[in-house]
Design a protein around this motif. Structure first.
Motif, PDB file in Angstrom:
ATOM      1  N   UNK A   6      34.406  42.794  33.949  1.00  0.00           N
ATOM      2  CA  UNK A   6      35.028  42.839  35.361  1.00  0.00           C
ATOM      3  C   UNK A   6      36.052  41.665  35.664  1.00  0.00           C
ATOM      4  N   UNK A   7      36.351  40.946  34.896  1.00  0.00           N
ATOM      5  CA  UNK A   7      37.089  39.804  35.268  1.00  0.00           C
ATOM      6  C   UNK A   7      36.380  38.477  35.741  1.00  0.00           C
ATOM      7  N   UNK A  91      41.858  50.397  43.026  1.00  0.00           N
ATOM      8  CA  UNK A  91      43.004  50.150  42.083  1.00  0.00           C
ATOM      9  C   UNK A  91      43.269  51.220  41.329  1.00  0.00           C
ATOM     10  N   UNK A  92      44.481  51.840  41.634  1.00  0.00           N
ATOM     11  CA  UNK A  92      44.809  53.185  40.815  1.00  0.00           C
ATOM     12  C   UNK A  92      45.396  52.784  39.505  1.00  0.00           C
ATOM     13  N   UNK A  93      45.519  53.829  38.644  1.00  0.00           N
ATOM     14  CA  UNK A  93      46.006  53.683  37.110  1.00  0.00           C
ATOM     15  C   UNK A  93      47.310  52.921  37.103  1.00  0.00           C
ATOM     16  N   UNK A  94      48.220  53.010  38.170  1.00  0.00           N
ATOM     17  CA  UNK A  94      49.534  52.678  37.935  1.00  0.00           C
ATOM     18  C   UNK A  94      49.509  51.037  37.990  1.00  0.00           C
ATOM     19  N   UNK A  95      48.549  50.303  38.575  1.00  0.00           N
ATOM     20  CA  UNK A  95      48.557  48.917  38.499  1.00  0.00           C
ATOM     21  C   UNK A  95      47.569  48.461  37.889  1.00  0.00           C
ATOM     22  N   UNK A  96      46.549  49.099  37.428  1.00  0.00           N
ATOM     23  CA  UNK A  96      45.134  48.743  36.624  1.00  0.00           C
ATOM     24  C   UNK A  96      45.613  47.703  35.536  1.00  0.00           C
ATOM     25  N   UNK A  97      46.472  48.233  34.610  1.00  0.00           N
ATOM     26  CA  UNK A  97      46.663  47.549  33.479  1.00  0.00           C
ATOM     27  C   UNK A  97      47.434  46.038  33.742  1.00  0.00           C
ATOM     28  N   UNK A  98      48.148  46.072  34.648  1.00  0.00           N
ATOM     29  CA  UNK A  98      48.965  44.793  35.088  1.00  0.00           C
ATOM     30  C   UNK A  98      47.841  43.571  35.582  1.00  0.00           C
ATOM     31  N   UNK A  99      46.870  44.263  36.571  1.00  0.00           N
ATOM     32  CA  UNK A  99      45.919  43.388  36.722  1.00  0.00           C
ATOM     33  C   UNK A  99      44.859  42.902  35.566  1.00  0.00           C
ATOM     34  N   UNK A 100      44.625  43.749  34.665  1.00  0.00           N
ATOM     35  CA  UNK A 100      43.931  43.473  33.647  1.00  0.00           C
ATOM     36  C   UNK A 100      44.734  42.428  32.665  1.00  0.00           C
ATOM     37  N   UNK A 101      46.016  42.645  32.580  1.00  0.00           N
ATOM     38  CA  UNK A 101      46.557  41.554  31.828  1.00  0.00           C
ATOM     39  C   UNK A 101      46.691  39.997  32.254  1.00  0.00           C
ATOM     40  N   UNK A 102      46.782  40.185  33.739  1.00  0.00           N
ATOM     41  CA  UNK A 102      46.823  38.944  34.513  1.00  0.00           C
ATOM     42  C   UNK A 102      45.438  38.318  34.234  1.00  0.00           C
TER      43      UNK A 102
END
Length: 131
Positions: A6-7, A91-102
């Motif tokens: 979960x980060x 967090x919806x799917x449009x920003x989820x991968x950006x957050x996981x990358x960060x």
């Protein structure tokens, strides 16, 4: 262990004694609040040896610990009306991968910072123990 994916940074070293648990808690605060990391850090310790046994622990002066950790400077203030930001659990799917990358970038930086901060903590510990 649910936080693992979960980060959160999980320090998996179950410490040998209460002194190590104490010092790594101080290290974890500084690591979590570092501007290049900004992730929660979990300090793990066993449920008996470091928590229920009688051991000597050298407690640092509060002023030294505060100086070592430093003043928290958030990247984004929660209540800044001139620069509003939303923080929450959804967090919806449009920003989820950006957050996981960060999060991944921050995890990679945390590896080297852990060693660097640990060396600084060792110097502090040696200085305080020599007094």
């Amino acid at each position: 262990m649910i936080q693992w994916g979960q980060g959160s940074i999980v320090d998996p070293d179950f410490f040998r004694n209460a002194q190590e648990a104490y010092e790594n808690t101080i290290l974890a605060i500084r690591l979590a609040e570092h501007k290049d990391v900004q992730l929660p850090v979990m300090v793990c310790q066993d449920g008996f040896i470091t928590s229920h046994c009688i051991q000597n622990v050298n407690i640092f002066e509060d002023s030294e610990v505060k100086k070592f950790i430093g003043q928290r400077e958030p990247v984004k203030a929660l209540l800044n009306i001139n620069d509003p930001v939303t923080m929450g659990p959804l967090q919806l799917q449009d920003y989820y991968f950006e957050t996981k990358r960060q999060q991944e970038d921050a995890m990679q930086k945390a590896k080297s910072l852990y060693i660097e901060i640990g060396k600084e903590l060792t110097k502090l510990q040696e200085k305080l123990m020599s007094i």
